[in-house]
Design a protein around this motif. Structure first.
Motif, PDB file in Angstrom:
ATOM      1  N   ARG A  24      56.666 -54.380 -85.295  1.00  0.00           N
ATOM      2  CA  ARG A  24      55.603 -55.379 -85.415  1.00  0.00           C
ATOM      3  C   ARG A  24      56.125 -56.766 -85.058  1.00  0.00           C
ATOM      4  O   ARG A  24      55.504 -57.510 -84.306  1.00  0.00           O
ATOM      5  N   ARG A  25      57.289 -57.114 -85.584  1.00  0.00           N
ATOM      6  CA  ARG A  25      57.865 -58.427 -85.299  1.00  0.00           C
ATOM      7  C   ARG A  25      58.226 -58.566 -83.821  1.00  0.00           C
ATOM      8  O   ARG A  25      58.073 -59.630 -83.230  1.00  0.00           O
ATOM      9  N   LEU A  26      58.697 -57.501 -83.216  1.00  0.00           N
ATOM     10  CA  LEU A  26      59.036 -57.552 -81.794  1.00  0.00           C
ATOM     11  C   LEU A  26      57.781 -57.662 -80.933  1.00  0.00           C
ATOM     12  O   LEU A  26      57.805 -58.310 -79.882  1.00  0.00           O
ATOM     13  N   SER A  27      56.692 -57.062 -81.371  1.00  0.00           N
ATOM     14  CA  SER A  27      55.423 -57.229 -80.657  1.00  0.00           C
ATOM     15  C   SER A  27      54.969 -58.677 -80.698  1.00  0.00           C
ATOM     16  O   SER A  27      54.464 -59.214 -79.713  1.00  0.00           O
ATOM     17  N   ILE A  28      55.171 -59.321 -81.844  1.00  0.00           N
ATOM     18  CA  ILE A  28      54.850 -60.743 -81.973  1.00  0.00           C
ATOM     19  C   ILE A  28      55.723 -61.563 -81.018  1.00  0.00           C
ATOM     20  O   ILE A  28      55.235 -62.441 -80.312  1.00  0.00           O
ATOM     21  N   ALA A  29      57.012 -61.244 -80.989  1.00  0.00           N
ATOM     22  CA  ALA A  29      57.928 -61.954 -80.088  1.00  0.00           C
ATOM     23  C   ALA A  29      57.500 -61.770 -78.640  1.00  0.00           C
ATOM     24  O   ALA A  29      57.516 -62.719 -77.855  1.00  0.00           O
ATOM     25  N   ARG A  30      57.104 -60.554 -78.293  1.00  0.00           N
ATOM     26  CA  ARG A  30      56.653 -60.283 -76.923  1.00  0.00           C
ATOM     27  C   ARG A  30      55.433 -61.131 -76.576  1.00  0.00           C
ATOM     28  O   ARG A  30      55.341 -61.693 -75.488  1.00  0.00           O
ATOM     29  N   GLY A  31      54.513 -61.243 -77.516  1.00  0.00           N
ATOM     30  CA  GLY A  31      53.323 -62.067 -77.281  1.00  0.00           C
ATOM     31  C   GLY A  31      53.680 -63.520 -77.043  1.00  0.00           C
ATOM     32  O   GLY A  31      53.152 -64.166 -76.127  1.00  0.00           O
ATOM     33  N   HIS A  32      54.594 -64.050 -77.855  1.00  0.00           N
ATOM     34  CA  HIS A  32      55.037 -65.432 -77.660  1.00  0.00           C
ATOM     35  C   HIS A  32      55.756 -65.585 -76.317  1.00  0.00           C
ATOM     36  O   HIS A  32      55.556 -66.578 -75.609  1.00  0.00           O
ATOM     37  N   LEU A  33      56.585 -64.612 -75.970  1.00  0.00           N
ATOM     38  CA  LEU A  33      57.322 -64.678 -74.710  1.00  0.00           C
ATOM     39  C   LEU A  33      56.370 -64.635 -73.512  1.00  0.00           C
ATOM     40  O   LEU A  33      56.527 -65.403 -72.552  1.00  0.00           O
ATOM     41  N   ASP A  34      55.374 -63.764 -73.581  1.00  0.00           N
ATOM     42  CA  ASP A  34      54.371 -63.721 -72.516  1.00  0.00           C
ATOM     43  C   ASP A  34      53.650 -65.064 -72.398  1.00  0.00           C
ATOM     44  O   ASP A  34      53.364 -65.537 -71.296  1.00  0.00           O
ATOM     45  N   SER A  35      53.398 -65.684 -73.526  1.00  0.00           N
ATOM     46  CA  SER A  35      52.750 -66.995 -73.546  1.00  0.00           C
ATOM     47  C   SER A  35      53.622 -68.043 -72.855  1.00  0.00           C
ATOM     48  O   SER A  35      53.130 -68.873 -72.090  1.00  0.00           O
ATOM     49  N   ILE A  36      54.913 -67.977 -73.094  1.00  0.00           N
ATOM     50  CA  ILE A  36      55.831 -68.934 -72.467  1.00  0.00           C
ATOM     51  C   ILE A  36      55.817 -68.758 -70.949  1.00  0.00           C
ATOM     52  O   ILE A  36      55.752 -69.737 -70.200  1.00  0.00           O
ATOM     53  N   VAL A  37      55.871 -67.516 -70.505  1.00  0.00           N
ATOM     54  CA  VAL A  37      55.871 -67.257 -69.060  1.00  0.00           C
ATOM     55  C   VAL A  37      54.592 -67.810 -68.433  1.00  0.00           C
ATOM     56  O   VAL A  37      54.637 -68.457 -67.379  1.00  0.00           O
ATOM     57  N   ARG A  38      53.457 -67.581 -69.087  1.00  0.00           N
ATOM     58  CA  ARG A  38      52.195 -68.125 -68.563  1.00  0.00           C
ATOM     59  C   ARG A  38      52.214 -69.652 -68.567  1.00  0.00           C
ATOM     60  O   ARG A  38      51.752 -70.292 -67.626  1.00  0.00           O
ATOM     61  N   ALA A  56      59.322 -69.924 -81.720  1.00  0.00           N
ATOM     62  CA  ALA A  56      58.548 -68.832 -82.309  1.00  0.00           C
ATOM     63  C   ALA A  56      59.150 -67.477 -81.929  1.00  0.00           C
ATOM     64  O   ALA A  56      59.250 -66.574 -82.773  1.00  0.00           O
ATOM     65  N   VAL A  57      59.568 -67.334 -80.672  1.00  0.00           N
ATOM     66  CA  VAL A  57      60.211 -66.088 -80.231  1.00  0.00           C
ATOM     67  C   VAL A  57      61.516 -65.892 -81.000  1.00  0.00           C
ATOM     68  O   VAL A  57      61.801 -64.792 -81.501  1.00  0.00           O
ATOM     69  N   GLN A  58      62.308 -66.943 -81.096  1.00  0.00           N
ATOM     70  CA  GLN A  58      63.577 -66.837 -81.817  1.00  0.00           C
ATOM     71  C   GLN A  58      63.349 -66.436 -83.271  1.00  0.00           C
ATOM     72  O   GLN A  58      64.079 -65.607 -83.813  1.00  0.00           O
ATOM     73  N   GLY A  59      62.326 -67.010 -83.895  1.00  0.00           N
ATOM     74  CA  GLY A  59      62.015 -66.670 -85.282  1.00  0.00           C
ATOM     75  C   GLY A  59      61.593 -65.215 -85.425  1.00  0.00           C
ATOM     76  O   GLY A  59      62.008 -64.523 -86.362  1.00  0.00           O
ATOM     77  N   ALA A  60      60.770 -64.743 -84.505  1.00  0.00           N
ATOM     78  CA  ALA A  60      60.326 -63.346 -84.557  1.00  0.00           C
ATOM     79  C   ALA A  60      61.497 -62.388 -84.333  1.00  0.00           C
ATOM     80  O   ALA A  60      61.614 -61.364 -85.011  1.00  0.00           O
ATOM     81  N   LEU A  61      62.385 -62.725 -83.398  1.00  0.00           N
ATOM     82  CA  LEU A  61      63.559 -61.884 -83.161  1.00  0.00           C
ATOM     83  C   LEU A  61      64.489 -61.884 -84.366  1.00  0.00           C
ATOM     84  O   LEU A  61      65.012 -60.836 -84.765  1.00  0.00           O
ATOM     85  N   SER A  62      64.684 -63.046 -84.944  1.00  0.00           N
ATOM     86  CA  SER A  62      65.524 -63.145 -86.130  1.00  0.00           C
ATOM     87  C   SER A  62      64.938 -62.314 -87.275  1.00  0.00           C
ATOM     88  O   SER A  62      65.658 -61.596 -87.970  1.00  0.00           O
ATOM     89  N   GLY A  63      63.630 -62.401 -87.443  1.00  0.00           N
ATOM     90  CA  GLY A  63      62.971 -61.620 -88.485  1.00  0.00           C
ATOM     91  C   GLY A  63      63.124 -60.125 -88.254  1.00  0.00           C
ATOM     92  O   GLY A  63      63.356 -59.361 -89.191  1.00  0.00           O
ATOM     93  N   ALA A  64      63.010 -59.690 -87.008  1.00  0.00           N
ATOM     94  CA  ALA A  64      63.190 -58.270 -86.692  1.00  0.00           C
ATOM     95  C   ALA A  64      64.616 -57.837 -87.011  1.00  0.00           C
ATOM     96  O   ALA A  64      64.835 -56.762 -87.576  1.00  0.00           O
ATOM     97  N   GLY A  65      65.579 -58.679 -86.668  1.00  0.00           N
ATOM     98  CA  GLY A  65      66.973 -58.370 -86.974  1.00  0.00           C
ATOM     99  C   GLY A  65      67.214 -58.253 -88.467  1.00  0.00           C
ATOM    100  O   GLY A  65      67.934 -57.356 -88.930  1.00  0.00           O
ATOM    101  N   GLU A  66      66.603 -59.129 -89.237  1.00  0.00           N
ATOM    102  CA  GLU A  66      66.756 -59.078 -90.688  1.00  0.00           C
ATOM    103  C   GLU A  66      66.156 -57.801 -91.268  1.00  0.00           C
ATOM    104  O   GLU A  66      66.736 -57.187 -92.169  1.00  0.00           O
ATOM    105  N   VAL A  67      65.016 -57.386 -90.750  1.00  0.00           N
ATOM    106  CA  VAL A  67      64.379 -56.148 -91.207  1.00  0.00           C
ATOM    107  C   VAL A  67      65.292 -54.949 -90.936  1.00  0.00           C
ATOM    108  O   VAL A  67      65.506 -54.101 -91.799  1.00  0.00           O
ATOM    109  N   VAL A  68      65.834 -54.882 -89.724  1.00  0.00           N
ATOM    110  CA  VAL A  68      66.703 -53.769 -89.355  1.00  0.00           C
ATOM    111  C   VAL A  68      67.974 -53.785 -90.199  1.00  0.00           C
ATOM    112  O   VAL A  68      68.415 -52.749 -90.711  1.00  0.00           O
ATOM    113  N   LEU A  69      68.564 -54.963 -90.372  1.00  0.00           N
ATOM    114  CA  LEU A  69      69.779 -55.075 -91.173  1.00  0.00           C
ATOM    115  C   LEU A  69      69.531 -54.644 -92.614  1.00  0.00           C
ATOM    116  O   LEU A  69      70.292 -53.866 -93.179  1.00  0.00           O
ATOM    117  N   ARG A  70      68.448 -55.116 -93.202  1.00  0.00           N
ATOM    118  CA  ARG A  70      68.137 -54.747 -94.591  1.00  0.00           C
ATOM    119  C   ARG A  70      67.936 -53.234 -94.713  1.00  0.00           C
ATOM    120  O   ARG A  70      68.446 -52.603 -95.632  1.00  0.00           O
TER     121      ARG A  70
END
Length: 100
Positions: A24-38, A56-70
């Motif tokens: 879910r967090r990576l999907s959010i990051a993808r959406g932000h990244l697509d927005s940046i490209v546009r 926002a992308v960095q935050g979403a990626l960081s959050g995904a990493g924290e979820v996986v680590l936990r």
């Protein structure tokens, strides 16, 4: 070191809840990244707006990493001494975190 697929009961696998939350967090990051490209296709884009989206992308990626680590800590590291693979898991985790 990559582990085998999770069909083997002796194999350590990412907990399902962690997988779903990270996806879910990576999907959010993808959406932000697509927005940046546009945004960058627009010659009138404001730099600070792009920087906000990058954060926002960095935050979403960081959050995904924290979820996986936990999930890894709770599901595998906490039970490593029982399985007898504590040293292997510590080395594996240190290698994975080397680039953070």
């Amino acid at each position: 070191m990559a582990r085998a697929a999770c069909h083997d009961p002796a194999t350590l696998c990412m907990p399902e809840e962690a997988r779903k939350r990270a996806a879910r967090r990576l999907s959010i990051a993808r959406g932000h990244l697509d927005s940046i490209v546009r945004m960058l296709d627009d010659p009138n884009v404001y730099c600070v707006d792009v920087l906000r989206q990058i954060k926002a992308v960095q935050g979403a990626l960081s959050g995904a990493g924290e979820v996986v680590l936990r999930g890894h800590l709770e599901a595998h590291v906490a039970t490593a001494s029982t399985r007898g693979d504590s040293l292997e898991l510590v080395e594996e985790l240190m290698e994975a975190l080397k680039y953070t």
